[in-house]
Scaffold this motif. Structure first.
Motif, PDB file in Angstrom:
ATOM      1  N   THR A 282       0.762  -1.114  -0.181  1.00  0.00           N
ATOM      2  CA  THR A 282      -0.014  -0.035  -0.014  1.00  0.00           C
ATOM      3  C   THR A 282       0.896   1.221   0.013  1.00  0.00           C
ATOM      4  O   THR A 282       0.650   2.305  -0.820  1.00  0.00           O
ATOM      5  CB  THR A 282      -0.941  -0.033   1.175  1.00  0.00           C
ATOM      6  OG1 THR A 282      -1.353  -1.238   1.077  1.00  0.00           O
ATOM      7  CG2 THR A 282      -1.844   1.147   1.047  1.00  0.00           C
ATOM      8  N   GLU A 283       2.056   1.145   0.896  1.00  0.00           N
ATOM      9  CA  GLU A 283       2.747   2.410   0.984  1.00  0.00           C
ATOM     10  C   GLU A 283       3.525   2.570  -0.521  1.00  0.00           C
ATOM     11  O   GLU A 283       3.593   3.934  -0.882  1.00  0.00           O
ATOM     12  CB  GLU A 283       3.788   2.372   1.932  1.00  0.00           C
ATOM     13  CG  GLU A 283       4.641   3.462   2.251  1.00  0.00           C
ATOM     14  CD  GLU A 283       5.585   3.536   3.233  1.00  0.00           C
ATOM     15  OE1 GLU A 283       5.212   4.480   4.370  1.00  0.00           O
ATOM     16  OE2 GLU A 283       6.234   2.644   3.396  1.00  0.00           O
ATOM     17  N   HIS A 284       3.811   1.362  -1.095  1.00  0.00           N
ATOM     18  CA  HIS A 284       4.246   1.723  -2.564  1.00  0.00           C
ATOM     19  C   HIS A 284       3.413   2.566  -3.334  1.00  0.00           C
ATOM     20  O   HIS A 284       3.790   3.400  -4.107  1.00  0.00           O
ATOM     21  CB  HIS A 284       4.833   0.482  -2.947  1.00  0.00           C
ATOM     22  CG  HIS A 284       4.952   0.249  -4.481  1.00  0.00           C
ATOM     23  ND1 HIS A 284       6.014   1.176  -4.998  1.00  0.00           N
ATOM     24  CD2 HIS A 284       4.105  -0.338  -5.490  1.00  0.00           C
ATOM     25  CE1 HIS A 284       5.841   0.746  -6.510  1.00  0.00           C
ATOM     26  NE2 HIS A 284       4.883   0.032  -6.501  1.00  0.00           N
ATOM     27  N   LEU A 285       2.160   2.133  -3.550  1.00  0.00           N
ATOM     28  CA  LEU A 285       1.270   2.793  -4.482  1.00  0.00           C
ATOM     29  C   LEU A 285       1.008   4.414  -3.968  1.00  0.00           C
ATOM     30  O   LEU A 285       1.001   5.177  -4.682  1.00  0.00           O
ATOM     31  CB  LEU A 285      -0.202   2.154  -4.136  1.00  0.00           C
ATOM     32  CG  LEU A 285      -0.202   0.592  -4.821  1.00  0.00           C
ATOM     33  CD1 LEU A 285      -1.386  -0.161  -4.520  1.00  0.00           C
ATOM     34  CD2 LEU A 285      -0.141   0.889  -6.247  1.00  0.00           C
TER      35      LEU A 285
ATOM     36  N   ARG B   1      -6.653   6.989  -3.673  1.00  0.00           N
ATOM     37  CA  ARG B   1      -7.888   6.213  -3.750  1.00  0.00           C
ATOM     38  C   ARG B   1      -7.792   4.700  -3.943  1.00  0.00           C
ATOM     39  O   ARG B   1      -8.011   4.273  -4.961  1.00  0.00           O
ATOM     40  CB  ARG B   1      -8.886   6.636  -4.601  1.00  0.00           C
ATOM     41  CG  ARG B   1      -9.197   8.275  -4.232  1.00  0.00           C
ATOM     42  CD  ARG B   1     -10.149   8.222  -3.092  1.00  0.00           C
ATOM     43  NE  ARG B   1     -11.547   7.642  -3.255  1.00  0.00           N
ATOM     44  CZ  ARG B   1     -12.366   7.590  -2.543  1.00  0.00           C
ATOM     45  NH1 ARG B   1     -12.211   7.751  -1.009  1.00  0.00           N
ATOM     46  NH2 ARG B   1     -13.615   6.849  -2.740  1.00  0.00           N
ATOM     47  N   ILE B   2      -7.013   3.873  -2.921  1.00  0.00           N
ATOM     48  CA  ILE B   2      -6.741   2.478  -3.130  1.00  0.00           C
ATOM     49  C   ILE B   2      -7.918   1.666  -2.942  1.00  0.00           C
ATOM     50  O   ILE B   2      -7.947   1.608  -1.741  1.00  0.00           O
ATOM     51  CB  ILE B   2      -5.582   2.294  -2.468  1.00  0.00           C
ATOM     52  CG1 ILE B   2      -4.237   3.280  -2.966  1.00  0.00           C
ATOM     53  CG2 ILE B   2      -4.799   0.812  -2.789  1.00  0.00           C
ATOM     54  CD1 ILE B   2      -3.181   3.438  -1.938  1.00  0.00           C
ATOM     55  N   VAL B   3      -8.124   0.803  -3.852  1.00  0.00           N
ATOM     56  CA  VAL B   3      -9.136  -0.170  -3.453  1.00  0.00           C
ATOM     57  C   VAL B   3      -8.410  -1.441  -3.030  1.00  0.00           C
ATOM     58  O   VAL B   3      -6.989  -1.648  -3.305  1.00  0.00           O
ATOM     59  CB  VAL B   3      -9.959  -0.732  -4.773  1.00  0.00           C
ATOM     60  CG1 VAL B   3     -10.760  -2.028  -4.669  1.00  0.00           C
ATOM     61  CG2 VAL B   3     -10.755   0.159  -5.438  1.00  0.00           C
ATOM     62  N   HIS B   4      -9.056  -2.160  -1.828  1.00  0.00           N
ATOM     63  CA  HIS B   4      -8.384  -3.376  -1.447  1.00  0.00           C
ATOM     64  C   HIS B   4      -9.286  -4.327  -1.532  1.00  0.00           C
ATOM     65  O   HIS B   4     -10.528  -4.504  -0.963  1.00  0.00           O
ATOM     66  CB  HIS B   4      -7.988  -3.248  -0.078  1.00  0.00           C
ATOM     67  CG  HIS B   4      -7.492  -4.251   0.632  1.00  0.00           C
ATOM     68  ND1 HIS B   4      -6.344  -4.876   0.112  1.00  0.00           N
ATOM     69  CD2 HIS B   4      -7.607  -5.054   2.015  1.00  0.00           C
ATOM     70  CE1 HIS B   4      -5.951  -6.077   1.021  1.00  0.00           C
ATOM     71  NE2 HIS B   4      -6.913  -6.012   1.928  1.00  0.00           N
ATOM     72  N   PHE B   5      -8.922  -5.450  -2.110  1.00  0.00           N
ATOM     73  CA  PHE B   5      -9.630  -6.966  -2.121  1.00  0.00           C
ATOM     74  C   PHE B   5      -9.108  -7.738  -1.174  1.00  0.00           C
ATOM     75  O   PHE B   5      -7.823  -8.055  -0.909  1.00  0.00           O
ATOM     76  CB  PHE B   5      -9.122  -7.611  -3.439  1.00  0.00           C
ATOM     77  CG  PHE B   5      -9.866  -7.063  -4.666  1.00  0.00           C
ATOM     78  CD1 PHE B   5     -10.932  -6.099  -4.762  1.00  0.00           C
ATOM     79  CD2 PHE B   5      -9.445  -7.344  -6.074  1.00  0.00           C
ATOM     80  CE1 PHE B   5     -11.164  -5.328  -5.754  1.00  0.00           C
ATOM     81  CE2 PHE B   5      -9.830  -6.659  -7.367  1.00  0.00           C
ATOM     82  CZ  PHE B   5     -10.934  -5.915  -6.905  1.00  0.00           C
ATOM     83  N   SER B   6     -10.040  -8.299  -0.113  1.00  0.00           N
ATOM     84  CA  SER B   6      -9.743  -9.009   0.975  1.00  0.00           C
ATOM     85  C   SER B   6     -10.725 -10.251   0.977  1.00  0.00           C
ATOM     86  O   SER B   6     -11.355 -10.634   0.017  1.00  0.00           O
ATOM     87  CB  SER B   6     -10.050  -8.276   2.117  1.00  0.00           C
ATOM     88  OG  SER B   6      -9.278  -9.213   3.251  1.00  0.00           O
TER      89      SER B   6
ATOM     90  N   LEU C 291      -2.410   3.782   4.735  1.00  0.00           N
ATOM     91  CA  LEU C 291      -3.052   4.734   4.738  1.00  0.00           C
ATOM     92  C   LEU C 291      -3.188   5.862   5.757  1.00  0.00           C
ATOM     93  O   LEU C 291      -2.833   7.056   5.393  1.00  0.00           O
ATOM     94  CB  LEU C 291      -4.532   4.426   4.261  1.00  0.00           C
ATOM     95  CG  LEU C 291      -4.920   3.676   3.114  1.00  0.00           C
ATOM     96  CD1 LEU C 291      -6.320   3.313   3.034  1.00  0.00           C
ATOM     97  CD2 LEU C 291      -4.373   4.367   1.812  1.00  0.00           C
ATOM     98  N   ILE C 292      -3.449   5.337   6.930  1.00  0.00           N
ATOM     99  CA  ILE C 292      -3.361   6.291   8.118  1.00  0.00           C
ATOM    100  C   ILE C 292      -2.026   7.134   8.275  1.00  0.00           C
ATOM    101  O   ILE C 292      -2.118   8.175   8.476  1.00  0.00           O
ATOM    102  CB  ILE C 292      -3.726   5.519   9.317  1.00  0.00           C
ATOM    103  CG1 ILE C 292      -5.156   4.904   9.166  1.00  0.00           C
ATOM    104  CG2 ILE C 292      -3.543   6.318  10.821  1.00  0.00           C
ATOM    105  CD1 ILE C 292      -5.554   3.963  10.244  1.00  0.00           C
TER     106      ILE C 292
END
Length: 355
Positions: free
Chosen positions: A174-177, A184-189, A208-209
Motif C-alpha cells: 500500500t505504501e508503495h502505491l 484512492r486505493i481499492v483493497h480486495f480481501s 493509509l493512516i
C-alpha cells in the motif's frame, strides 16, 4: 501364493532362512552378509514384495512418513512450500504424504484422520479457509504426535508456526502505491476469520493512516479472491462510480481478474489505475503490464517449517517442547503495473527474519 501380498515369511520359506534374517537383510543390517542381502532382494523382487509400512511403524515406533495438509497443491505457493519441506525431509530419509483439503472442513478432518491411521510420525498443515473447529488438530496433539502449522495458522492451537509477516506485506504494498501518487486505493480481501487476510488488510489500513489518507470502507471488497471474484469485485467498484486510482489485492488471482475487466473497459494500466497483488505467482511476470506482487518466501517457508518439525520430532520429551513462531519477511517485487513510467524502477529487497 498371491504374490501381490507376499510377506517376509514367503521370502524366508523360499530361501530356507528365518523371517528375522530376511527382515534384517531388507533393512541393510550390518550383521547380514552382502551375499544374503542380494539373495533376499532378488527373491523380494521376484515375489513383488511390498513392505508393510504400518506394521513396520508399529514395531519400530517410526514410519519415517510425514503428513502434509494443504488447501490445494496446484498453486505455486503451496507447491513451493511442499518442495521446501521435501528438501529437508528427504535429506533425512523421510518421505512426505501430501493431502489436499480443498478448503473444505470435512475433507480436512477426514485427511487428518487418514494420516493418523497411516501412522505418520507427524503432521504439517495449513488450515483451510472454512475451518473454525480445530478439534481434529487437537486430536493429533493428544496422541503426542508433532504438529507444525504454516501460512494459515490459528491461535487456538499452542503449536509451533511458520508464517510470513502479512501485515508488513500489506503495509509495504500500500505504501508503495501511495509513493507512486495513489490516494484512492481499492483493497480486495477475504474472510477476516483467516489471520493472513486480516493482517494484510490491517497493513493496508495503517499505511493509509500513516500518510493521512482516510480509510474508506467502500473501497474494501471481500470475496474468495479467485480470478472470477476479482472480475466481479472490480465490476462492483466500477458500477458504484466510486473514484479510485489503484487496487491492492490479497491475491494475485483476483488482481488478474481486475486487470482483465479494466482492460476490457478501456483503462490504461498503470496510467489510469495501478495494480499490486500478493503471492508473486509465476504468471505475474508474463502479464501486460507485468504485475507488482508480494513474494511470500515459499521455499524458505517450507525449509523453516520442516526444520522446526524435525527439532520437535527429535526432542525426546514432547511435553517440554516450547512452541515458537517463526516469521519470514516478504519481498515486494515491483513491476510495470504499479510504477509511473517516467520514474526508474526500484525493487524493495527485504530480509528474512526469525522472531
Amino acid at each position: 501364493m498371491d504374490i501381490r501380498k507376499a510377506t517376509i515369511h514367503d521370502i524366508a520359506e523360499k530361501l530356507k532362512i528365518t523371517a528375522s534374517t530376511v527382515s534384517r537383510a531388507l533393512n541393510d543390517n550390518p550383521r547380514i552378509s552382502d551375499a544374503t542381502k542380494k539373495k533376499v532382494q532378488k527373491v523380494a523382487k521376484q515375489l513383488n514384495y511390498q513392505p508393510n509400512h504400518i506394521a513396520s511403524a508399529l514395531r519400530s515406533g517410526k514410519s519415517r512418513l510425514i503428513g502434509v495438509v494443504v488447501p490445494t497443491a496446484n498453486r505455486n505457493f503451496f507447491s513451493s512450500v511442499i518442495r521446501g519441506i521435501e528438501e529437508i525431509a528427504n535429506s533425512l530419509d523421510y518421505k512426505v504424504i501430501i493431502s489436499q483439503s480443498y478448503d473444505d472442513y470435512d475433507k480436512e478432518v477426514q485427511t487428518v484422520e487418514a494420516l493418523l491411521n497411516a501412522r505418520v510420525d507427524g503432521i504439517i498443515a495449513s488450515v483451510g479457509k472454512t475451518t473454525e473447529n480445530v478439534d481434529h488438530f487437537k486430536k493429533i496433539l493428544r496422541k503426542g504426535i508433532p504438529l507444525v502449522l504454516f501460512d494459515r495458522v490459528t491461535n487456538e492451537l499452542d503449536v509451533s508456526q511458520v508464517v510470513i509477516d502479512d501485515y508488513y506485506g500489506g503495509f509495504q504494498a500500500t505504501e508503495h502505491l501511495i509513493n507512486e501518487g495513489c490516494r484512492r486505493i481499492v483493497h480486495f480481501s477475504n474472510s477476516q476469520n483467516i489471520n493472513i487476510y486480516k493482517e494484510r488488510k490491517r497493513g493496508y489500513e495503517d499505511a493509509l493512516i500513516k500518510h493521512g489518507i482516510p480509510v474508506d470502507p467502500n473501497l474494501i471488497v471481500f470475496s474468495k479472491l479467485q480470478l472470477e471474484d476479482g472480475r466481479e469485485s472490480m465490476q462492483q467498484i466500477l458500477d458504484s462510480k466510486i473514484p479510485f486510482d489503484a487496487v491492492f489485492s490479497s491475491s494475485d488471482y483476483s488482481i488478474m481478474g481486475a486487470m482483465q475487466v479494466l482492460k476490457e473497459k478501456g483503462f490504461k494500466l498503470p496510467e489510469d489505475v495501478k495494480l499490486v497483488g500478493f503471492g508473486d505467482e509465476p504468471f505475474t511476470s508474463f502479464t501486460e503490464p507485468t504485475l507488482t506482487s508480494v513474494n511470500q518466501k515459499s521455499i524458505p517457508m517450507g525449509n523453516f517449517t520442516a526444520e522446526t518439525f524435525f527439532e520437535i520430532l527429535n526432542h525426546k520429551d514432547q511435553s517440554n517442547n516450547i512452541p515458537r513462531k517463526t516469521i519470514l519477511k516478504p519481498e515486494l517485487i515491483i513491476r510495470d503495473s504499479s510504477i509511473n513510467k517516467e520514474k526508474p524502477k526500484d525493487q524493495t529487497n527485504l530480509e528474512v527474519i526469525e522472531k
